[in-house]
Write a protein that holds these residues in place. Structure first.
Motif, PDB file in Angstrom:
ATOM      1  N   GLU A  87      19.813  30.638 -58.023  1.00 17.11           N
ATOM      2  CA  GLU A  87      20.918  29.987 -58.748  1.00 17.11           C
ATOM      3  C   GLU A  87      20.959  30.456 -60.196  1.00 17.11           C
ATOM      4  O   GLU A  87      22.041  30.745 -60.736  1.00 17.11           O
ATOM      5  CB  GLU A  87      20.757  28.470 -58.702  1.00 17.11           C
ATOM      6  CG  GLU A  87      21.055  27.840 -57.360  1.00 17.11           C
ATOM      7  CD  GLU A  87      20.968  26.326 -57.410  1.00 17.11           C
ATOM      8  OE1 GLU A  87      20.684  25.789 -58.498  1.00 17.11           O
ATOM      9  OE2 GLU A  87      21.196  25.684 -56.364  1.00 17.11           O
ATOM     10  N   ALA A  88      19.789  30.530 -60.826  1.00 17.47           N
ATOM     11  CA  ALA A  88      19.745  30.944 -62.230  1.00 17.47           C
ATOM     12  C   ALA A  88      20.275  32.362 -62.397  1.00 17.47           C
ATOM     13  O   ALA A  88      21.023  32.660 -63.351  1.00 17.47           O
ATOM     14  CB  ALA A  88      18.312  30.848 -62.755  1.00 17.47           C
ATOM     15  N   GLU A  89      19.899  33.236 -61.469  1.00 15.25           N
ATOM     16  CA  GLU A  89      20.366  34.626 -61.552  1.00 15.25           C
ATOM     17  C   GLU A  89      21.871  34.708 -61.341  1.00 15.25           C
ATOM     18  O   GLU A  89      22.571  35.465 -62.023  1.00 15.25           O
ATOM     19  CB  GLU A  89      19.637  35.479 -60.509  1.00 15.25           C
ATOM     20  CG  GLU A  89      18.159  35.672 -60.809  1.00 15.25           C
ATOM     21  CD  GLU A  89      17.397  36.322 -59.674  1.00 15.25           C
ATOM     22  OE1 GLU A  89      16.495  37.129 -59.949  1.00 15.25           O
ATOM     23  OE2 GLU A  89      17.703  36.010 -58.494  1.00 15.25           O
ATOM     24  N   LEU A  90      22.383  33.938 -60.383  1.00 18.04           N
ATOM     25  CA  LEU A  90      23.823  33.961 -60.121  1.00 18.04           C
ATOM     26  C   LEU A  90      24.609  33.333 -61.265  1.00 18.04           C
ATOM     27  O   LEU A  90      25.696  33.814 -61.621  1.00 18.04           O
ATOM     28  CB  LEU A  90      24.128  33.232 -58.812  1.00 18.04           C
ATOM     29  CG  LEU A  90      23.601  33.902 -57.536  1.00 18.04           C
ATOM     30  CD1 LEU A  90      23.874  33.014 -56.323  1.00 18.04           C
ATOM     31  CD2 LEU A  90      24.237  35.273 -57.337  1.00 18.04           C
ATOM     32  N   MET A  91      24.064  32.277 -61.881  1.00 21.73           N
ATOM     33  CA  MET A  91      24.726  31.661 -63.028  1.00 21.73           C
ATOM     34  C   MET A  91      24.876  32.659 -64.167  1.00 21.73           C
ATOM     35  O   MET A  91      25.928  32.753 -64.808  1.00 21.73           O
ATOM     36  CB  MET A  91      23.930  30.430 -63.482  1.00 21.73           C
ATOM     37  CG  MET A  91      24.013  29.253 -62.523  1.00 21.73           C
ATOM     38  SD  MET A  91      22.770  27.962 -62.883  1.00 21.73           S
ATOM     39  CE  MET A  91      23.292  27.483 -64.553  1.00 21.73           C
ATOM     40  N   LYS A  92      23.823  33.436 -64.381  1.00 25.58           N
ATOM     41  CA  LYS A  92      23.847  34.440 -65.450  1.00 25.58           C
ATOM     42  C   LYS A  92      24.781  35.583 -65.092  1.00 25.58           C
ATOM     43  O   LYS A  92      25.583  36.034 -65.916  1.00 25.58           O
ATOM     44  CB  LYS A  92      22.435  34.964 -65.697  1.00 25.58           C
ATOM     45  CG  LYS A  92      22.345  35.994 -66.810  1.00 25.58           C
ATOM     46  CD  LYS A  92      20.906  36.416 -67.049  1.00 25.58           C
ATOM     47  CE  LYS A  92      20.817  37.446 -68.169  1.00 25.58           C
ATOM     48  NZ  LYS A  92      19.402  37.874 -68.397  1.00 25.58           N
ATOM     49  N   LYS A  93      24.693  36.062 -63.863  1.00 26.50           N
ATOM     50  CA  LYS A  93      25.488  37.221 -63.439  1.00 26.50           C
ATOM     51  C   LYS A  93      26.980  36.931 -63.497  1.00 26.50           C
ATOM     52  O   LYS A  93      27.782  37.763 -63.935  1.00 26.50           O
ATOM     53  CB  LYS A  93      25.095  37.636 -62.026  1.00 26.50           C
ATOM     54  CG  LYS A  93      25.896  38.812 -61.473  1.00 26.50           C
ATOM     55  CD  LYS A  93      25.422  39.204 -60.091  1.00 26.50           C
ATOM     56  CE  LYS A  93      26.207  40.397 -59.563  1.00 26.50           C
ATOM     57  NZ  LYS A  93      25.751  40.816 -58.215  1.00 26.50           N
ATOM     58  N   ALA A 136      30.152  39.292 -67.812  1.00 24.98           N
ATOM     59  CA  ALA A 136      29.864  39.017 -66.409  1.00 24.98           C
ATOM     60  C   ALA A 136      30.744  39.857 -65.510  1.00 24.98           C
ATOM     61  O   ALA A 136      31.911  40.085 -65.799  1.00 24.98           O
ATOM     62  CB  ALA A 136      30.106  37.541 -66.110  1.00 24.98           C
ATOM     63  N   PRO A 137      30.189  40.367 -64.392  1.00 23.15           N
ATOM     64  CA  PRO A 137      30.990  41.137 -63.455  1.00 23.15           C
ATOM     65  C   PRO A 137      32.079  40.277 -62.840  1.00 23.15           C
ATOM     66  O   PRO A 137      31.914  39.078 -62.668  1.00 23.15           O
ATOM     67  CB  PRO A 137      29.967  41.589 -62.398  1.00 23.15           C
ATOM     68  CG  PRO A 137      28.846  40.612 -62.516  1.00 23.15           C
ATOM     69  CD  PRO A 137      28.805  40.186 -63.944  1.00 23.15           C
ATOM     70  N   VAL A 181      27.966  27.678 -58.642  1.00 20.51           N
ATOM     71  CA  VAL A 181      27.088  28.568 -57.872  1.00 20.51           C
ATOM     72  C   VAL A 181      26.639  27.878 -56.584  1.00 20.51           C
ATOM     73  O   VAL A 181      26.594  28.497 -55.517  1.00 20.51           O
ATOM     74  CB  VAL A 181      25.887  28.997 -58.735  1.00 20.51           C
ATOM     75  CG1 VAL A 181      24.775  29.586 -57.872  1.00 20.51           C
ATOM     76  CG2 VAL A 181      26.341  30.008 -59.778  1.00 20.51           C
ATOM     77  N   ARG A 182      26.308  26.607 -56.677  1.00 24.43           N
ATOM     78  CA  ARG A 182      25.870  25.881 -55.478  1.00 24.43           C
ATOM     79  C   ARG A 182      26.995  25.806 -54.442  1.00 24.43           C
ATOM     80  O   ARG A 182      26.753  25.921 -53.237  1.00 24.43           O
ATOM     81  CB  ARG A 182      25.389  24.489 -55.854  1.00 24.43           C
ATOM     82  CG  ARG A 182      24.022  24.489 -56.529  1.00 24.43           C
ATOM     83  CD  ARG A 182      23.502  23.099 -56.784  1.00 24.43           C
ATOM     84  NE  ARG A 182      22.147  23.160 -57.315  1.00 24.43           N
ATOM     85  CZ  ARG A 182      21.456  22.090 -57.708  1.00 24.43           C
ATOM     86  NH1 ARG A 182      21.997  20.880 -57.617  1.00 24.43           N
ATOM     87  NH2 ARG A 182      20.232  22.229 -58.182  1.00 24.43           N
ATOM     88  N   LYS A 183      28.221  25.601 -54.901  1.00 26.47           N
ATOM     89  CA  LYS A 183      29.352  25.582 -53.973  1.00 26.47           C
ATOM     90  C   LYS A 183      29.551  26.950 -53.342  1.00 26.47           C
ATOM     91  O   LYS A 183      29.896  27.052 -52.148  1.00 26.47           O
ATOM     92  CB  LYS A 183      30.623  25.133 -54.705  1.00 26.47           C
ATOM     93  CG  LYS A 183      30.627  23.659 -55.073  1.00 26.47           C
ATOM     94  CD  LYS A 183      31.877  23.278 -55.849  1.00 26.47           C
ATOM     95  CE  LYS A 183      33.122  23.313 -54.985  1.00 26.47           C
ATOM     96  NZ  LYS A 183      34.315  22.815 -55.727  1.00 26.47           N
ATOM     97  N   ALA A 184      29.304  28.008 -54.088  1.00 24.39           N
ATOM     98  CA  ALA A 184      29.431  29.367 -53.544  1.00 24.39           C
ATOM     99  C   ALA A 184      28.391  29.614 -52.465  1.00 24.39           C
ATOM    100  O   ALA A 184      28.700  30.173 -51.402  1.00 24.39           O
ATOM    101  CB  ALA A 184      29.283  30.394 -54.670  1.00 24.39           C
ATOM    102  N   SER A 230      28.753  27.879 -63.828  1.00 25.03           N
ATOM    103  CA  SER A 230      27.908  26.693 -63.890  1.00 25.03           C
ATOM    104  C   SER A 230      27.058  26.577 -62.628  1.00 25.03           C
ATOM    105  O   SER A 230      27.331  27.211 -61.602  1.00 25.03           O
ATOM    106  CB  SER A 230      28.768  25.445 -64.030  1.00 25.03           C
ATOM    107  OG  SER A 230      29.508  25.231 -62.832  1.00 25.03           O
ATOM    108  N   GLN A 231      26.028  25.731 -62.684  1.00 26.51           N
ATOM    109  CA  GLN A 231      25.171  25.521 -61.528  1.00 26.51           C
ATOM    110  C   GLN A 231      25.964  24.947 -60.360  1.00 26.51           C
ATOM    111  O   GLN A 231      25.776  25.357 -59.197  1.00 26.51           O
ATOM    112  CB  GLN A 231      24.024  24.588 -61.888  1.00 26.51           C
ATOM    113  CG  GLN A 231      23.012  24.401 -60.756  1.00 26.51           C
ATOM    114  CD  GLN A 231      21.874  23.485 -61.160  1.00 26.51           C
ATOM    115  OE1 GLN A 231      22.097  22.377 -61.634  1.00 26.51           O
ATOM    116  NE2 GLN A 231      20.639  23.942 -60.977  1.00 26.51           N
TER     117      GLN A 231
END
Length: 259
Positions: free
Chosen positions: A39-45, A2-3, A53-56, A49-50
């Motif tokens: 969300e799914a893309e950000l979780m993978k990138k 992950a980056p 990502v939601r907090k971000a 966790s979901q």
């Protein structure tokens, strides 16, 4: 692998992700109008966790750089908020020029304003509306409910209520488009010259109905603005309740400091 977010590694993970997305927006890697990755893309990138990502994404919304559209995801904002100059917006000169307040303000902000009329017709005045109009609760009044858009995005919903004995003599008030200058211009043309408008506002969390109407995220703040329009004869000739997406407006007031 992950980056790694480019900013302070000592911050909580969700803030690192938010900072990285902010940098992408500032550098136009994510340009205005672009959808933020799901969300799914950000979780993978970010291998996160979901919940993280939601907090971000929530942190991004607080910056005012993105807007979340109900059921559609988050998007980089395309424009600055509409600047609502409450000291100037109801000048008679605007009405004489054929422009209602919202349309003039939205155009000044560089966006394309549109209006969807949701209902025009009789309704029984609720207690709070009846009190403001000085009529008995349940009295028939004219209701005009509209949804306003800026660049195709809903920003506010407003409902005006007018005494029936006044409205029934002004046919244009029953039309979806009451004509240049809006309903205030029509009232003044028929002798109900406005003396003053009183506005009260408060900020609160949006209800489920308001979230759906304005395509907001659950828990989003709105500005609830109420207005009474009083004529030179001393009668309240219209009251209006407006629900505004709080992140779409800047409210500006000019207050005299002298006697």
């Amino acid at each position: 692998m992950a980056p790694t977010p480019s900013r302070d590694a000592g911050k909580p993970r969700y803030l690192q992700i938010a900072d990285d997305l902010i940098q992408q927006i500032e550098e136009k890697v994510l340009p205005a109008g672009e959808q933020v990755p799901s969300e799914a893309e950000l979780m993978k990138k970010y291998a996160a966790s979901q919940g993280t990502v939601r907090k971000a994404i929530g942190e991004l919304r607080t910056t005012g750089l993105v807007e979340t559209r109900h059921g559609k995801g988050s998007y980089v904002k395309r424009r600055p908020p509409v600047r609502r100059k409450s000291s100037d917006r109801f000048r008679r000169s605007h009405r004489m020029a054929g422009k209602a307040a919202y349309l003039a303000e939205a155009e000044q902000s560089g966006s394309k304003p549109t209006v969807s009329v949701l209902y025009v017709g009789p309704t029984d005045a609720p207690e709070e509306i009846a009190e403001r109009l000085s009529v008995p609760t349940g009295t028939k009044v004219l209701s005009r409910r509209r949804l306003y858009f800026s660049d195709g995005i809903p920003t506010e919903e407003a409902t005006s209520y007018l005494p029936w004995d006044i409205a029934q003599d002004i046919p244009e008030l029953f039309e979806e488009n009451p004509g240049g200058g809006g309903i205030y211009a029509r009232l003044e043309e028929h002798g109900h010259v406005l003396k003053e408008l009183t506005e009260t506002l408060r900020v609160r969390l949006a209800t489920k109905q308001e979230v759906a109407a304005l395509s907001l995220s659950p828990g989003s703040p709105i500005i609830h603005l109420t207005r009474n329009a009083e004529s030179e004869a001393g009668r309240v000739v219209e009251v209006c309740d407006t629900y505004m997406a709080a992140d779409q407006f800047v409210l500006e007031y000019r207050v005299p400091a002298g006697d």
